[in-house]
Enzyme design. Structure first.
Site, PDB file in Angstrom:
ATOM      1  N   PHE A   3       0.816  -1.224   0.000  1.00  9.67           N
ATOM      2  CA  PHE A   3       0.000   0.000   0.000  1.00  9.67           C
ATOM      3  C   PHE A   3       0.847   1.270   0.000  1.00  9.67           C
ATOM      4  O   PHE A   3       0.346   2.345  -0.329  1.00  9.67           O
ATOM      5  CB  PHE A   3      -0.979  -0.018   1.181  1.00  9.67           C
ATOM      6  CG  PHE A   3      -0.470   0.619   2.445  1.00  9.67           C
ATOM      7  CD1 PHE A   3       0.244  -0.104   3.369  1.00  9.67           C
ATOM      8  CD2 PHE A   3      -0.708   1.956   2.696  1.00  9.67           C
ATOM      9  CE1 PHE A   3       0.718   0.485   4.522  1.00  9.67           C
ATOM     10  CE2 PHE A   3      -0.238   2.560   3.853  1.00  9.67           C
ATOM     11  CZ  PHE A   3       0.490   1.822   4.773  1.00  9.67           C
ATOM     12  N   LYS A   4       2.130   1.168   0.336  1.00 13.37           N
ATOM     13  CA  LYS A   4       2.996   2.351   0.339  1.00 13.37           C
ATOM     14  C   LYS A   4       3.020   3.042  -1.032  1.00 13.37           C
ATOM     15  O   LYS A   4       3.239   4.246  -1.118  1.00 13.37           O
ATOM     16  CB  LYS A   4       4.434   1.972   0.713  1.00 13.37           C
ATOM     17  CG  LYS A   4       4.605   1.235   2.028  1.00 13.37           C
ATOM     18  CD  LYS A   4       4.400   2.123   3.229  1.00 13.37           C
ATOM     19  CE  LYS A   4       4.904   1.525   4.533  1.00 13.37           C
ATOM     20  NZ  LYS A   4       4.232   0.320   4.995  1.00 13.37           N
ATOM     21  N   ASP A   5       2.797   2.271  -2.111  1.00 15.98           N
ATOM     22  CA  ASP A   5       2.798   2.864  -3.455  1.00 15.98           C
ATOM     23  C   ASP A   5       1.724   3.946  -3.615  1.00 15.98           C
ATOM     24  O   ASP A   5       1.906   4.877  -4.399  1.00 15.98           O
ATOM     25  CB  ASP A   5       2.532   1.789  -4.524  1.00 15.98           C
ATOM     26  CG  ASP A   5       3.721   0.843  -4.726  1.00 15.98           C
ATOM     27  OD1 ASP A   5       4.872   1.314  -4.660  1.00 15.98           O
ATOM     28  OD2 ASP A   5       3.481  -0.357  -4.955  1.00 15.98           O
TER      29      ASP A   5
END
Ligand code: PLP
Length: 466
Positions: free
Chosen positions: A111-113
């Site tokens: 999810f960091k993207d």
């Protein structure tokens, strides 16, 4: 839109300055000086809109006049075009009134993207206008480094140095960083722990001479642009499930409290959220905090969900500041004290405010593995160990209204943690079609001792030559 420090002693600054600054000079974190908000009708109008449109609307509230609306809209378009799913963050049903919000369709499968893809473009925009080239330094326990390298590689006005602990991250995670061939990327394997990496970064920021020499910036989870970008998917998910007419509950696999705090931000913007459950692994500082009213540091233990092996949740200071009714003096006192004692006794009135929205649930290693298997058996879905912590916690959520949908954030693709998935389910998750095969690409990284001086010397040379 102005940003103030949670410790009340730093001068208010604008959005882009807050993004580049990271920590405020008084040691606090920047938050908006007042909360913007959407009307119910504006939120209802998000239904059926592409993700990038909703992102531009939500980010617009925080950016204020710092970026023209059409440029912000373009950045969001470009950032979310890198995702392999046309819904960007699709919602999938798991069971009666139980849903998964899939946040892992970006280029590095975590999810960091979602936030990092936008952050790379924000930096490009502001640095170009300021004719400035910055050096971004980032300590990673696995996912942040890959997402940051992917977001910043090849950008003209920024170079990035990613520090990771030697041997403590998975091969897939390492290769997302070390196979980048761009000149503006340097990866460093530190002969030490993640805490050593973080300490080196902290030391680098505290060295004024060094900080100015390489024009240092950070993209860790306290960066306000990351928080703002993460509040977007709470809107798209809620609207897909009948919001804003119908409130929704979220279960968030939690480490540094960036993602769960972004849910709080969405609620401040006007989204009806019934409950936010912070699901932790056995590193349970936040689960204990929201159940017991004490924020107390513990020892870090290694788990199957390494991105959540954290016992100090940096963004918690932002929630505390709200819960003590924005009293910067009290927040400063509490968190400076925490630095020494590792303990904050939350005042009862502040704890009551936190409990209006937040709950905590800690999940054991055995339950995490069992949940990966039972989810596969009951739904055919292969989930990663971080998501499994959330799904296990969701089984414990209690709501007075059983018609409220419970949405678990799925924070990583199972192919990113193949060993844990294989041990629990007896199968190897397939890598998504759009992901390039990095297993045969040459790797490029330095190996350095866990020494601040050695790393700073390396970064100076890198900055001087790129
Ligand atoms: C970073 C991360 C988390 C924790 O998110 P926080 O914002 O630090 O609470 C959870 N799962 C995965 C896969 C992550 O990479």
């Amino acid at each position: 839109m102005r940003y103030v420090s949670t410790r009340g002693e730093a001068a208010p600054i604008g959005f882009l300055d807050a993004v580049l600054a990271g920590l405020a000079p008084d040691g606090g974190l920047y938050v908006p000086s007042e909360w913007p908000s959407f009307t119910k009708a504006e939120i209802a109008a998000f239904a059926g809109q592409p993700y990038a449109k909703v992102a531009a609307a939500v980010m617009g509230k925080f950016v204020g006049n710092d970026i023209p609306a059409e440029i912000l809209a373009e950045m969001c378009e470009e950032a979310y075009a890198t995702f392999a799913h046309s819904a960007v963050t699709p919602v999938k049903q798991l069971g009666p009134n139980r849903f998964l919000l899939e946040l892992f369709h970006g280029p590095t499968l975590a999810f960091k993207d979602v936030a990092m893809q936008l952050l790379g473009r924000l930096y490009d925009y502001v640095l170009e206008r300021q004719s400035r080239k910055m050096t971004i330094i980032c300590a990673t326990s696995g996912d942040t480094g890959g997402a940051a390298v992917e977001a910043f590689r090849g950008r003209k006005n920024a170079r990035i140095v990613a520090l990771f602990p030697e041997g403590r991250i998975s091969e897939v995670q390492r290769r997302f960083m070390t196979t980048a061939t761009d000149d503006n990327v340097a990866c460093v394997s530190i002969l030490g722990s993640f805490d050593d990496c973080q300490a080196i970064v902290k030391q680098a920021f505290q060295d004024d001479q060094f900080r100015h020499a390489v024009d240092l910036s950070g993209v860790n989870s306290i960066n306000w642009a990351r928080i703002a970008a993460q509040s977007v998917y709470y809107f798209t998910a809620a609207v897909a499930l009948g919001g804003p007419e119908r409130p929704v509950a979220f279960v968030v696999p939690t480490g540094n409290f960036g993602d769960a705090y972004a849910a709080f931000v969405a609620s401040k913007l006007g989204l009806p959220i019934a409950q936010i459950t912070c699901a932790t692994n056995s590193n349970d500082i936040l689960a204990r905090t929201f159940e017991e009213g004490r924020y107390a540091r513990g020892a870090v233990t290694a788990t199957q969900s390494p991105a959540m092996d954290i016992q100090v949740a940096s963004n918690f200071e932002r929630l505390y500041f709200e819960a003590v009714r924005r009293d910067g003096v009290e927040t400063g006192r509490a968190f400076r004290g925490f630095g020494d004692s590792g303990l904050i006794d939350i005042p009862p009135s502040a704890f009551a405010l936190m409990r209006e929205l937040f709950r905590g649930a800690a999940v054991s290693e055995a339950d995490t593995a069992k949940t990966m298997l039972s989810t596969l058996n009951e739904t055919g879905e292969v989930i990663d160990p971080h998501t499994a912590v959330g799904v296990a916690a969701a089984a414990r959520v209690q709501l007075t209204d059983p018609t409220i949908p419970v949405v678990v954030l799925s924070t990583a693709h199972p192919a990113k943690f193949p060993e844990a998935v294989a041990a629990a389910c007896g199968l190897t998750p397939a890598t998504p079609r759009a992901t390039p095969d990095l297993s045969q690409k040459p790797e490029r990284f330095e190996r350095l001792p866990a020494s601040g001086e050695t790393v700073k010397a390396f970064v100076r040379t890198f900055a001087a030559t790129t």
